[in-house]
Scaffold this motif. Structure first.
Motif, short mmCIF file in Angstrom:
data_model
loop_
_atom_site.label_atom_id
_atom_site.label_comp_id
_atom_site.label_asym_id
_atom_site.label_seq_id
_atom_site.Cartn_x
_atom_site.Cartn_y
_atom_site.Cartn_z
N LYS A 81 0.83 -1.22 0.00
CA LYS A 81 0.00 0.00 0.00
C LYS A 81 0.86 1.26 0.00
O LYS A 81 0.36 2.36 0.17
CB LYS A 81 -0.90 0.02 1.25
CG LYS A 81 -2.00 -1.03 1.20
CD LYS A 81 -3.09 -0.76 2.22
CE LYS A 81 -2.62 -0.85 3.64
NZ LYS A 81 -3.68 -0.71 4.64
N GLY A 82 2.19 1.06 -0.11
CA GLY A 82 3.09 2.21 -0.11
C GLY A 82 3.48 2.65 1.29
O GLY A 82 3.94 3.77 1.48
N GLU A 83 3.27 1.77 2.27
CA GLU A 83 3.62 2.13 3.65
C GLU A 83 4.79 1.30 4.17
O GLU A 83 4.83 0.94 5.35
CB GLU A 83 2.40 1.92 4.56
CG GLU A 83 1.25 2.87 4.26
CD GLU A 83 0.08 2.68 5.21
OE1 GLU A 83 -0.56 3.68 5.52
OE2 GLU A 83 -0.17 1.52 5.63
N ALA A 84 5.74 1.02 3.27
CA ALA A 84 6.89 0.20 3.68
C ALA A 84 7.67 0.87 4.80
O ALA A 84 8.10 0.20 5.76
CB ALA A 84 7.79 -0.06 2.49
N GLY A 85 7.85 2.19 4.68
CA GLY A 85 8.61 2.92 5.70
C GLY A 85 7.96 2.81 7.06
O GLY A 85 8.61 2.53 8.06
N SER B 153 5.65 -2.79 -9.55
CA SER B 153 6.54 -2.95 -8.41
C SER B 153 5.71 -3.44 -7.22
O SER B 153 4.48 -3.52 -7.31
CB SER B 153 7.18 -1.60 -8.06
OG SER B 153 6.17 -0.71 -7.67
N ILE B 154 6.38 -3.77 -6.10
CA ILE B 154 5.66 -4.23 -4.92
C ILE B 154 4.68 -3.16 -4.45
O ILE B 154 3.54 -3.44 -4.11
CB ILE B 154 6.66 -4.60 -3.79
CG1 ILE B 154 7.37 -5.91 -4.17
CG2 ILE B 154 5.96 -4.75 -2.45
CD1 ILE B 154 8.51 -6.29 -3.26
N GLY C 155 8.25 9.11 -3.22
CA GLY C 155 8.33 9.92 -2.00
C GLY C 155 7.47 9.39 -0.89
O GLY C 155 7.83 9.45 0.28
N ARG C 156 6.32 8.82 -1.25
CA ARG C 156 5.38 8.37 -0.23
C ARG C 156 5.84 7.08 0.45
O ARG C 156 5.58 6.83 1.61
CB ARG C 156 4.01 8.14 -0.88
CG ARG C 156 2.86 8.41 0.06
CD ARG C 156 1.56 8.03 -0.55
NE ARG C 156 0.94 6.98 0.24
CZ ARG C 156 -0.17 6.37 -0.11
NH1 ARG C 156 -0.76 6.67 -1.24
NH2 ARG C 156 -0.68 5.45 0.66
N ILE C 157 6.57 6.27 -0.36
CA ILE C 157 6.97 4.95 0.14
C ILE C 157 7.95 5.06 1.29
O ILE C 157 7.83 4.38 2.30
CB ILE C 157 7.60 4.15 -1.01
CG1 ILE C 157 6.53 3.86 -2.06
CG2 ILE C 157 8.20 2.85 -0.52
CD1 ILE C 157 7.10 3.48 -3.40
N SER C 158 8.95 5.94 1.13
CA SER C 158 10.00 6.00 2.13
C SER C 158 9.59 6.81 3.36
O SER C 158 10.24 6.77 4.38
CB SER C 158 11.26 6.58 1.50
OG SER C 158 10.95 7.78 0.85
N ALA D 168 -4.59 -7.16 5.95
CA ALA D 168 -4.68 -6.20 4.85
C ALA D 168 -3.78 -4.99 5.12
O ALA D 168 -3.81 -4.01 4.38
CB ALA D 168 -6.12 -5.75 4.67
N GLY D 169 -2.99 -5.05 6.20
CA GLY D 169 -2.05 -3.97 6.47
C GLY D 169 -2.36 -3.20 7.74
O GLY D 169 -2.26 -1.98 7.75
N ASP D 170 -2.73 -3.90 8.81
CA ASP D 170 -2.92 -3.25 10.11
C ASP D 170 -1.58 -3.26 10.83
O ASP D 170 -0.96 -4.31 10.98
CB ASP D 170 -3.98 -4.00 10.93
CG ASP D 170 -4.40 -3.21 12.15
OD1 ASP D 170 -3.52 -2.76 12.90
OD2 ASP D 170 -5.62 -3.06 12.36
#
Lengths: 155, 498
Positions: B101-105, B229-230, B237-240, B301-303
């Motif tokens: 979801k782009g929340e890897a960081g 991509s994953i 910018g949002r990912i990191s 789902a990403g909690d």
């Protein structure tokens, strides 16, 4: 698609647990206690699952697990999944036939060039980097025994 | 005692133990990142190098290495959906979903911060629990340990998929895991079970190739299907960003992190239960902490709580498993059994001496766990942005690199082609499970607990016959198992009627 996968799993589990219990029956109780104690309830639950799907109750459920992307048509997903699986199987075949030291750069390069449609430069540079990492860490540093492939052994 | 505590700190901070600890941390950092290279195996490989060291130096090196493996293992799990360690598989469920979801960081920040909290709680438990833990360990005989395994499976099966249908699939997956664990030579009668006359299967199914297959192959195929991509098409910018948010999450859900750390410590104390069990128990507890059915849907789902729980338990279990190792010479896990070998190599005998004569050495271990984790987390935070950006790399470039790691990782378990074949077979099963909506977590827990549960069941039946079922702690644990199954069903019913 999910009901077919669930049906396949249910039938598979019925076969596995049924076979497991039948085979275990012939063993001494020390060895058969656990497989029989687990195998029977698994068989019954798998039969219920199969019956459930067969009766048309196909709800997917809200599994707390990752789910495949659902923004593509089923047919396309199946086609791309089959291509992905073929690459994975091909890599395994290359390892068995040529051994890791040859299969690793071969697979990385072919995947980047044929599947990824990457440029020659990027494909070659990335392949070299992966091979150096593989060779440096696993072969030179850790001395892991990578056997020769069957084809290489024949030559 | 306080004097010994500070003496332990000073011992670790001397230049030689500190250098050895940093060397261990550097090694453990990479071992954790790479799938298949296990912490226990590396401990065994490093054991011969401690001959010439002083005890404090040796434990700084070995424990420094071992303490950070679970922390960096979480990074691979979050970024690629491939478990860096068998003990970091549970982090995949929500951590990798967050990365997508782009929340890897944020996921990495949460995993690292909770790992640090977990490590500190585990080390603290080690420091204070040694005199108190003896009666607890002695209360748990084989029947209680068997029931604890059943509670674990009931816990994860009932929580990983809501509703009666989902729960049934959870139990089926758990049962299948237990059945898979019976493959190989039976420890009691010596019968080769389900080996199909194959020598490779006599040792049973190795956990690493199975785990790598079940978790990594479906993710890789999904990445190939999506052709992106994953993190999808999200801006770089949002990912990191969000690492700090992940740290804040740890403190926002501080009591959950502490509770999961305590679960990890408790599982660590129990001989034979191991770290792979602790993470799933903690994940189950985190999922149970959801206040309603709607909130519970977010798990998987990403909690972020699904990252905090296993992240904390993974690291706190190290302190926990050191308790019986040091106090009674009873190792809580494979890694601790190897570490026990280190004790004897260095001429130390676990037991009362470690709590009296060698108390500063014991406390130096506590400090090593704490300092090693602080150093690792700080180093990881320095490179977090770069790590998180890996999720924006094109799938076509990532897939071959991940597959090389997956295949080498599973091959190194036994240095046998059979390991890769097992990965492929269980990869196909994992693929079907994801496609059919079957939870994979109960399967893994069943597989992990199978051998332990069978052993304890056999001893219980052989020693007590049916009377083991009436032991008070067994009854309490059975009641907990029933409650764990019924609670989500009742909660769901209440939500439907509301």
């Amino acid at each position: 698609m999910h009901s077919r996968a669930s049906l396949a799993l249910g039938i598979g589990l019925m076969v596995v647990s049924g076979y497991g219990v039948i085979v275990a029956w012939a063993w001494p109780w020390k060895a058969s206690l656990f497989p029989v104690a687990i195998g029977i309830p698994v068989f019954v639950l798998a039969a219920v699952e199969v019956l459930w799907v067969a009766l048309g109750r196909t709800e997917r459920g809200e599994t707390k697990d990752f789910q495949f992307s659902q923004d593509l048509p089923d047919r396309e997903v199946l086609k791309r999944s089959a291509v992905g699986a073929a690459w994975i199987a091909g890599f395994f075949a290359a390892i068995v036939l040529c051994g890791f030291p040859i299969a690793v750069p071969l697979f990385v390069f072919l995947y980047l060039k044929l599947q990824g449609k990457e440029s020659w430069r990027l494909s070659a540079a990335f392949t070299a980097a992966v091979w150096l990492f593989f060779y440096g860490l696993f072969d030179q540093l850790l001395h892991l025994p990578f056997p020769q492939g069957w084809l290489v052994a024949l030559l | 005692m306080i004097e010994a505590l500070f003496e332990g700190l000073l011992l670790v901070l001397q230049w030689k133990p500190l250098v050895f600890m940093l060397a261990g941390i550097a090694l453990g950092f990479w071992v954790g990142l790479l799938p298949g290279l296990g912490g226990a195996t590396t401990l065994a490989l490093m054991l011969p190098f401690v001959y010439a060291m002083q005890p404090v130096e040796a434990f700084a090196f070995l424990l420094g290495m071992h303490a950070v493996v679970a922390t960096t293992g979480d990074i691979t799990s979050v970024l690629f959906g491939v478990p860096g360690e068998a003990t970091s598989a549970a982090v995949i469920l929500d951590g990798h979903a967050m990365a997508k979801k782009g929340e890897a960081g944020r996921a990495l920040g949460a995993a690292l911060a909770s790992s640090l909290v977990g490590a500190i709680v585990g080390a603290f438990a080690l420091a204070v629990a040694i005199p108190m833990v003896r009666p607890l360990v002695l209360t748990f005989g084989s029947p209680e340990l068997f029931m604890l395994a059943i509670v674990g499976i009931a816990f994860i099966a009932s929580l990983s998929a809501p509703g009666p249908r989902g729960m049934m699939r959870g139990f089926l997956a758990g049962g299948f895991g237990l059945l898979c664990a019976t493959v190989g030579q039976d420890p009691q009668a010596g019968i080769a079970r389900y080996t199909f006359d194959t020598l490779y299967l006599w040792g049973g199914l190795d956990l690493v190739p199975v785990l790598v297959g079940v978790f990594a192959i479906p993710e890789i195929i999904d990445l190939a299907v999506r052709r992106g991509s994953i993190a999808g098409a999200l801006p770089d910018g949002r990912i990191s960003k969000g690492a700090l948010e992940g740290v804040k999450d740890t403190f926002r859900h501080f009591w959950l992190t502490i509770r999961c750390s305590l679960i990890g410590t408790f599982i660590g104390i129990m001989p034979g239960m191991g770290g792979s069990v602790a993470q799933w128990m903690a994940y189950g507890h985190a999922a149970q902490s959801a206040r309603n059915a709607e909130e519970r849907k977010g798990f998987g789902a990403g909690d972020v709580r699904g990252v905090l729980g296993p992240g904390a338990a993974n690291n706190s279990k190290e302190g926990g498993s050191l308790i019986p190792t040091i106090a009674f010479g009873v190792p809580g896990s494979t890694a601790m059994a190897i570490l026990l070998g280190g004790f004897f190599l260095l001429g130390l005998v676990p037991g009362p001496d470690m709590l009296t004569k060698h108390l500063p050495v014991t406390f130096s271990m506590v400090w090593t766990i704490v300092i090693a984790n602080i150093v690792t987390v700080l180093v990881c935070f320095l490179f977090l942005n770069q790590l998180a950006r890996l999720t924006a790399v094109r799938g076509a470039v990532l897939i071959p690199a991940i597959l090389v790691l997956v295949f080498i990782g599973s091959y190194t378990s036994n240095n046998h082609y059979g390991d890769i074949l097992i990965t492929l077979v269980f990869g196909a099963i994992g693929f079907l499970m994801v496609m059919g909506g079957w939870p994979r977590a109960p399967f893994v827990l069943g597989m992990v607990l199978g051998k332990i549960a069978e052993n304890y069941l056999y001893i219980s039946v052989a020693r007590y016959e049916a009377a083991w079922l009436t032991r008070p702690v067994v009854l309490v644990l059975a009641a907990i198992a029933v409650a764990v199954i019924l609670y989500p069903l009742l909660q769901r019913r209440k939500a439907v009627h509301a």
